[in-house]
Design a protein around this motif. Structure first.
Motif, mmCIF file in Angstrom:
data_model
loop_
_atom_site.group_PDB
_atom_site.id
_atom_site.type_symbol
_atom_site.label_atom_id
_atom_site.label_comp_id
_atom_site.label_asym_id
_atom_site.label_seq_id
_atom_site.Cartn_x
_atom_site.Cartn_y
_atom_site.Cartn_z
ATOM 1 N N ARG B 50 9.409 54.904 73.767
ATOM 2 C CA ARG B 50 9.814 54.074 74.913
ATOM 3 C C ARG B 50 9.072 54.465 76.184
ATOM 4 O O ARG B 50 8.964 53.681 77.123
ATOM 5 C CB ARG B 50 11.327 54.213 75.158
ATOM 6 C CG ARG B 50 12.178 53.473 74.154
ATOM 7 C CD ARG B 50 13.663 53.684 74.420
ATOM 8 N NE ARG B 50 14.131 52.863 75.529
ATOM 9 C CZ ARG B 50 14.749 51.699 75.391
ATOM 10 N NH1 ARG B 50 14.970 51.207 74.192
ATOM 11 N NH2 ARG B 50 15.168 51.029 76.445
ATOM 12 N N GLU B 51 8.560 55.703 76.192
ATOM 13 C CA GLU B 51 7.820 56.167 77.363
ATOM 14 C C GLU B 51 6.368 55.656 77.348
ATOM 15 O O GLU B 51 5.594 55.957 78.256
ATOM 16 C CB GLU B 51 7.807 57.694 77.426
ATOM 17 C CG GLU B 51 9.171 58.319 77.748
ATOM 18 C CD GLU B 51 10.156 58.191 76.599
ATOM 19 O OE1 GLU B 51 9.730 58.379 75.434
ATOM 20 O OE2 GLU B 51 11.336 57.872 76.852
ATOM 21 N N GLY B 52 5.990 54.950 76.293
ATOM 22 C CA GLY B 52 4.650 54.398 76.247
ATOM 23 C C GLY B 52 3.626 55.338 75.644
ATOM 24 O O GLY B 52 2.423 55.147 75.797
ATOM 25 N N GLU B 53 4.107 56.381 74.936
ATOM 26 C CA GLU B 53 3.182 57.298 74.283
ATOM 27 C C GLU B 53 2.966 56.859 72.841
ATOM 28 O O GLU B 53 3.902 56.455 72.155
ATOM 29 C CB GLU B 53 3.736 58.730 74.310
ATOM 30 C CG GLU B 53 3.869 59.299 75.718
ATOM 31 C CD GLU B 53 2.546 59.345 76.462
ATOM 32 O OE1 GLU B 53 1.528 59.682 75.845
ATOM 33 O OE2 GLU B 53 2.541 59.021 77.666
ATOM 34 N N SER B 54 1.703 56.981 72.395
ATOM 35 C CA SER B 54 1.316 56.516 71.075
ATOM 36 C C SER B 54 0.895 57.707 70.208
ATOM 37 O O SER B 54 0.003 58.460 70.585
ATOM 38 C CB SER B 54 0.148 55.536 71.245
ATOM 39 O OG SER B 54 -0.277 55.033 70.019
#
Lengths: 417, 417
Positions: B50-54
């Motif tokens: 959800r924090e945008g880390e992949s």
């Protein structure tokens, strides 16, 4: 090809030994196993009854092709129409209900494939049903249940009938025509992708010989890149070949769903390989012979691995042979978990009819790699090599293939227009 | 390619609008969407927080390749070892546990792909995990649950970022080099499989331009076989081309996971096509223009279909245009259910960034078929044709492409050595 009587019998016996009401699958390889037809788009449902009858609900666009290759009963359906937005999964429900109703299959466990595994591609884009066979069967009858038959299917796929072995042998012969092209295409100054393209083109022209659908995937890995072929996949890059390089050509060919896995290593444009290359060549040839000599029904697969590995260890290449000696090939293309696993820790026992590759190799990081990978069937009398380059009829059943049986090849420059 | 900021934002927004703790997938196309890396063997797990880390757990053999194409965080694992018989599904458990523990993800719904759909192939043999992502997540934490995010993923995949559109445009340009070869390869007296092989070989040599991995699948269907191209798949046979035949060349090319779907139809070795062929050509060119003129954000996809269909009906070819005008292409190769569905009954609305094909066609059973299939992006100012043969820079954004914009081509004999 019709579903042959030996294949039919093996499935019926499996069904009788289990508590399964039938086998059913939406996966292309399993559909081939259960019906003799290899679906193009992977949108076909195979149903195999305890009575030994084989049914297949196929997209209407595939009906003609399906009937050409199998005499199972094919029931066409429309996965898509202009009149209604639908999907293959939705469109399959009604014909599946009708088939199960006709077969009076309204309750019981239906064996299918639910586990993770590998799949060989029939087309560049195919359907994946994930686990929706479960909901499909549930929509057919509340008392029908999809259960995992993954182990049963893996064992059924591991032992081929003589007709299936002939298909695999024929697909292997197709590949060998590609390798003849390779000996012409490999030259110093050419790029790996140019070499691979030439070979695939040559192969493509003959790919349909005796098959409705055939294709060949060829890869060229040269110099230091050939050492990287130790990895789990082959990859053609743009490196320019140099005189004296090792040039590894790896092939997976397929005819109507029967796959091969074959590798040869060439030396680019030299009359006399280096001493190190000759040492590698000799060790691999000896490892190959040692492995092939072990192949017989009843033998443990890990003994075959041990035989090849011992030779390479003795030659000082133990660490450079970093993968197992082989794995099942035929219904699978490149699946290290296809039975039999010719792996140091394998519990598998060889049976007559099993087909697999034997791929002794030496990978020297940063320098070069050499691999010789053959397609082999286990016959009552030992190893039956399906991928002999020489095509001499007798050689295929001789247990000892000689210590220098073409483990690698000199490639000479070809003039190109 | 790194996962670009617009793509990252679109996934984050989707996660925020949903109740999902994260997105995760084992499917190659979804891994590409979530990480920017297109797995070779389909044995990689993507996790998007959800924090945008992949994050991506990849086979160690793919690590170098993965890092070349994306700046997601890659965690290598060993899908197979010599020391122990294992499988990718089993080997993934431990690194997945570690990753979820590090991310403090111990409960909640994780969105993934569970429904049936189509998948474009990265390699000749790839892993299929079916629904085992469910058991994988269950083994990671009792309070973690895999839930279907199929609808969310389909919508995410339908709208491309400018960077992704550039990749698709570049993959389209690769295909056009194949079509130039086609104009040379097509000649009376040659077989369909010879023609297709020549084109693929030419393509193969340039397939790596700007991509780590590229490939092209080319098909040749001539004379009456070109009418069969109305079906759901392309098929090259061994028919010998004759002067005056329609010869349809269909291509699916791919660069690093971005696919195209392009068709051109040639007339074999004639200076002047028949009156009927010219009529077909004119009708298809007009239908193409009519469809392209409709393309704009906010337009209903079925209006685009209606525009092309009305032209072909008016020319008396309504029954001969038996499939929808197009479907989403880019992450998918040939999936009629990829969004937007340009189908008479489609509820889909075009959005800027959507990429799809426009493929007006006329199939006359037993006689011949003609199709002109372009790759198109919907831009704020209208249709952006990604597959212009002429490669004139301005043409791409002109709404009206002219009524005779290369709908088909004359092929002239080429002398072959």
């Amino acid at each position: 090809m019709a579903i042959d009587s030996l294949r039919r019998n093996s499935i019926v016996e499996t069904l009788k030994r289990s508590d399964l009401a039938a086998m059913a699958s939406l996966s292309a390889t399993e559909v081939l196993l259960l019906t003799g037809y290899w679906p193009v788009l992977g949108q076909s449902l195979a149903v195999f009854s305890r009575e030994g009858e084989s049914y297949c609900i196929v997209p209407e666009d595939e009906l003609e092709l399906a009937k050409k290759t199998s005499d199972a009963e094919f029931i066409p359906y429309k996965p898509a129409t202009l009149e209604k937005l639908t999907s293959p999964a939705a469109a399959l429900i009604q014909p599946t209900r009708e088939l199960f109703s006709r077969l009076k299959l309204s309750s019981g466990d239906v064996g299918t494939d639910l586990d993770a595994g590998m799949t060989a591609m029939a087309y560049q884009s195919v359907s994946r049903f994930r686990a929706t066979v479960v909901s499909l069967l549930a929509s057919v009858g509340a008392d029908l249940r999809a259960v995992s038959a993954d182990g049963l299917l893996a064992r059924l796929k591991s032992v081929k009938t003589p007709i299936e072995i002939d298909r695999i042998r024929h697909a292997s012969k197709l590949a060998l025509k590609g390798f003849k092209e390779a000996s012409e295409a490999i030259a110093a100054g050419r790029r790996e992708d140019e070499v691979a393209a030439d070979i695939e083109a040559a192969f493509s022209c003959i790919a349909h010989d005796g098959f409705e659908r055939g294709r060949g995937y060829f890869f060229c890995m040269s110099g230091p890149n050939s050492a990287k072929a130790a990895g789990a996949y082959a990859r053609t890059r743009r490196r320019v070949l140099e005189q004296g390089d090792l040039a590894m050509i790896h092939a997976n060919t397929v005819g109507d769903g029967y796959w091969t896995d074959i590798t040869r290593t060439f030396v680019v444009e030299v009359k006399r390989p280096t001493q190190q290359q000759q040492h590698m060549e000799g060790a691999i040839a000896e490892a190959r012979s040692a492995a092939l000599r072990q192949v017989a029904p009843g033998i443990q697969a890990r003994e075959v691995d041990a035989a090849a590995r011992a030779v390479l260890v003795r030659h000082g290449f133990g660490a450079e042979f970093s993968h197992p000696t082989g794995h099942g090939v035929g219904f699978a293309a490149a699946d290290p978990n296809a039975l039999p696993r010719i792996h140091p820790k394998s519990p598998d026992i060889l049976k007559a009819g099993m087909t697999f590759n034997i791929e002794p190799a030496i990978y020297c990081d940063g320098i070069g790699g050499m691999r010789h990978c053959d397609m082999v069937a286990c016959s009552a009398s030992g190893a039956d090599v399906l991928s002999n380059l020489t095509e001499t009829l007798n050689e295929a059943r001789v247990p000892d293939y000689g210590s220098r049986a073409e483990p690698f090849h000199r490639a000479h420059r070809r003039t190109r227009g």
